[in-house]
Design an enzyme around this catalytic site. Structure first.
Site, PDB file in Angstrom:
ATOM      1  N   GLN A  32       4.463   0.784  -8.863  1.00 29.93           N
ATOM      2  CA  GLN A  32       4.298   0.638  -7.415  1.00 29.93           C
ATOM      3  C   GLN A  32       5.328  -0.330  -6.851  1.00 29.93           C
ATOM      4  OE1 GLN A  32       2.355   2.064  -5.225  1.00 29.93           O
ATOM      5  NE2 GLN A  32       0.953   3.217  -6.509  1.00 29.93           N
TER       6      GLN A  32
ATOM      7  N   THR B 153      -2.704  -5.181  -3.374  1.00 30.02           N
ATOM      8  CA  THR B 153      -3.651  -4.926  -4.462  1.00 30.02           C
ATOM      9  C   THR B 153      -5.090  -4.729  -3.991  1.00 30.02           C
ATOM     10  OG1 THR B 153      -2.268  -6.388  -5.762  1.00 30.02           O
ATOM     11  CG2 THR B 153      -4.435  -5.832  -6.693  1.00 30.02           C
ATOM     12  N   GLU B 154      -5.766  -3.696  -4.532  1.00 33.96           N
ATOM     13  CA  GLU B 154      -7.193  -3.516  -4.252  1.00 33.96           C
ATOM     14  C   GLU B 154      -8.026  -3.908  -5.470  1.00 33.96           C
ATOM     15  OE1 GLU B 154      -8.143   0.570  -3.351  1.00 33.96           O
ATOM     16  OE2 GLU B 154      -6.961   1.335  -5.020  1.00 33.96           O
TER      17      GLU B 154
ATOM     18  N   GLU C 190     -14.407  -1.102  11.339  1.00 31.60           N
ATOM     19  CA  GLU C 190     -15.327  -0.229  10.623  1.00 31.60           C
ATOM     20  C   GLU C 190     -16.627  -0.979  10.372  1.00 31.60           C
ATOM     21  OE1 GLU C 190     -12.821   0.652   7.265  1.00 31.60           O
ATOM     22  OE2 GLU C 190     -13.579  -1.036   6.133  1.00 31.60           O
TER      23      GLU C 190
ATOM     24  N   HIS D 100     -13.985   1.494   0.358  1.00 30.11           N
ATOM     25  CA  HIS D 100     -13.670   0.167  -0.172  1.00 30.11           C
ATOM     26  C   HIS D 100     -14.798  -0.822   0.018  1.00 30.11           C
ATOM     27  CE1 HIS D 100     -12.108  -0.232   3.885  1.00 30.11           C
ATOM     28  NE2 HIS D 100     -11.178   0.642   3.611  1.00 30.11           N
TER      29      HIS D 100
END
Lengths: 362, 291
Positions: free
Chosen positions: B19, B101-102, B213, B250
């Site tokens: 990435q 980054t997740e 959200e 998420h």
């Protein structure tokens, strides 16, 4: 992932928090033996992974003489659709006072927040709603590994001395167990001292691995399968299957379905950079739900390439109609592939969703 | 533009990973097109001395900083080490830290963000697409062909939904000043409030779109900030149909105990006098009406 009450109590007692005497049983036949080990009256508590189990009939009182029949009754029950597999048999407490103690994460302050009230039990949420002053609130800087004394003094002013050490212990558990929520409600004062009568602990899913937890029990079978492919998947109860990339876009797709008076059957976020094989698995997984009549695919290619998506949809070859909206990277190639294979392509998510709702209701 | 411009000299942490390397190339293509400095250094511990697409790689941020006078870093480090990388960048004095980054554990994020803020650094993310100021700079992974220059700022908790909205804005002839994905995790660095304050100071921004959200109350804090500084704002909140206590995608997109569900958020925003679009497609017209 939510731990069950008996698991959370085990964790808390490892941090010096006293819990009632108890025995976990997995069949009514074990109830009598459990009672004889506890002595005296007991409470039988169904260990099911839903909130509000008390009001749903999941908590029953018993004496040693009727424990077996009460346990039998509890094991036959369904609590909010879940069968009872485990029951915690616990000593009945002589409660003098109840407190509420909860540690969570405050998003706006970016820090842990401790909530404490000199009232507790199932009514605490409505009580706190009516008179918010009843709940004392303290933010703990992420720089601190322990709750500082001034915060403990503020929270527990006028309470029994042991309450402060329960807060300290619970905070250490919250940090070390990677918790999103650690809660004791009620925390009770009895002649034997301060005890956690109930316990709630939610572990951060992103930390399950380092906490040594290998299976996330909160997931349904299909959700667990989705996770092995790296998808986020949520089961709903309508007839339109939904596949998107990115949580926000996929959620917005669900909202548009609702706006057009349709009902989504599920939510599948394929994530970033999905290749054709991942897309194929996604389409098949969504199509495997019996109630799904039509599938809408809403993908916006950034890292994700539309031609890969198109190949995945074609390879899946499911029997339901698949309505596709693709935009972004390699859009022209993707469209050509799908049109060649006879799929319906629409230009915007609005059109795709409207068309899916129409198909599902026809 | 806020958080960066053509002169911003960028570091990529996790430069030699798939990435990292891929996006160094994309960010630098964008920088060449607009005449910006782009990515001038990379860091991967143990791989110092290499180069990625012509960009020199160092073992530590301090070494890269000493050689290149950096002001921003984009982090592609895997979840287990990403919080440490945020702190390393802050410690080396980097002003803007974008964490792509997740799945970083939330306790790690709280630590890292608290440390970075105490160093005076701004953290965008984690679990975010970064930011793009059309014609100026790109810090992250946003697909630049969708963007156009203009005066509308966009702040969003969700990546692809942001692209959707930007695409609609561009098609409607409405350009953007800066588009920021602040990330969908429960704890993030820069919030709507911080970005609103940035946009308020930015002479290029005339109005802002806020994309929120389910979960938390950050949108309400942001709307309040916009009202108090007089910055015109239109909001969209995703997740009206999201079920309670289910994680939608998420980590951030979860409704906790009835708090922060989309419908009540929309009601409260409207009660404050904020225009709320019910569908993403309504946003271009609603923002055009405000400018």
């Amino acid at each position: 992932m939510k731990l069950r009450e008996y698991e959370a109590k085990k964790v808390f007692s490892g941090y010096g928090i006293a819990v009632p005497e108890s025995v976990l049983i997995r069949s009514p036949g074990e109830a009598l033996d459990a009672c004889s080990r506890i002595h005296g009256d007991v409470v039988l508590k169904a260990q099911v992974d839903v909130g509000g189990r008390g009001l749903a009939g999941g908590i029953l009182m018993a004496t040693e003489s009727d424990a077996a029949s009460v346990a039998d009754e509890l094991f036959r029950k369904e609590i909010k659709g879940l069968s009872v597999q485990e029951v915690l048999v616990e000593q009945r407490l002589e409660i003098e006072k109840e407190y509420f103690l909860s540690i969570a994460i405050d998003r706006s302050r970016r820090s842990p927040v401790i909530l404490f009230a000199e009232a507790g039990g199932v009514e605490i949420e409505s009580t706190a709603g009516e008179s918010p002053d009843i709940v004392r609130r303290a933010y703990v800087s992420p720089h601190f590994k322990e709750v500082p004394g001034f915060i403990l003094r503020y929270l527990t002013k006028g309470c029994e001395k042991e309450v402060a050490s329960v807060i300290s212990g619970l905070y250490r558990a919250f940090l070390e167990k990677d918790a999103l929520l650690a809660e004791i409600n009620p925390l009770v004062i009895t002649p034997q001292g301060v005890l956690a009568a109930d316990a709630k602990l939610i572990i951060d899913d992103n930390a399950l691995n380092r906490q040594g937890i290998c299976e996330n029990r909160d997931l349904t079978e299909r959700e667990a399968e989705a996770e092995t492919h790296g998808f986020s998947y949520v089961e709903l109860d309508g007839s339109i299957g939904v596949i998107g990339n990115g949580a926000g876009l996929t959620m917005a797709t669900l909202d548009l379905i609702a706006h057009h008076q349709g009902r989504a059957a599920n939510f599948l976020d394929v994530g970033g950079g999905a290749g054709s094989e991942r897309v194929m698995h996604a389409v098949r997984l969504v199509a495997s739900v019996p109630s799904v009549q039509v599938i809408v695919v809403n993908l916006l290619g950034g890292i994700t390439r539309c031609d890969e998506v198109a190949r995945g949809i074609i390879d899946a070859g499911v029997s339901q109609q698949v309505i596709v909206r693709l935009a972004g990277t390699n859009e022209a190639e993707g469209r050509a592939l799908l049109e060649g294979a006879g799929y319906r392509m629409l230009d915007t998510m609005e059109e795709a969703v409207a068309s899916a709702v129409q198909e599902a209701s026809s | 533009m806020i958080y960066g411009d053509r002169s911003t000299r960028v570091l990529v942490q996790g430069a030699t990973g798939n990435q990292g390397a891929f996006h160094i190339d994309l960010m630098n293509r964008y920088a060449r097109d607009v005449g910006g400095a782009g990515v001038v250094a990379g860091v991967t511990p143990g791989k110092g001395g290499r180069d990625v697409h012509g960009v020199p790689v160092y073992d530590t941020v301090r070494e890269a900083q000493a050689a290149h006078d950096l002001s921003a870093s984009v982090i592609f480090v895997p979840a287990g080490a990403a919080a440490d990388s945020i702190m390393e960048a802050a410690d080396a004095g980097i002003e803007t830290i974008v964490a792509i980054t997740e799945h970083i554990p939330v306790h790690d994020v709280m630590q890292a963000v608290a440390y970075a803020r105490s160093c005076g650094s701004a953290v965008i993310g984690p679990n975010c697409p970064g930011l793009l100021s059309p014609g100026e700079c790109k810090l992250g992974i946003m697909p630049s062909p969708l963007f156009s220059t203009g005066s509308v700022g966009v702040i969003s908790r969700s990546g692809t939904l942001t692209y959707e909205v930007v695409d609609e804005l561009t098609r409607a002839g409405i350009g953007q000043s800066t588009v920021i994905g602040i990330g969908g995790d429960p704890v993030i660095g820069e919030t709507f409030v911080d970005c609103i304050e940035g946009f308020h100071q930015d002479p290029h921004t005339k109005a802002v779109i806020l994309i929120g959200e389910v979960g938390g109350a950050l949108e309400l804090d942001g709307a309040e900030a916009a009202l108090s500084c007089g910055l015109p704002l239109v909001a969209y909140i995703a997740g009206v149909s999201a079920p309670k206590e289910k994680r939608m995608g998420h980590a951030g997109a979860i409704i906790e105990g009835g708090e922060g569900d989309a419908a009540s958020k929309i009601r409260r925003l409207e009660a404050m006098g904020i225009v709320v679009a019910r569908r993403p497609s309504e946003l271009p017209q609603k923002i055009a009406d405000l400018i």
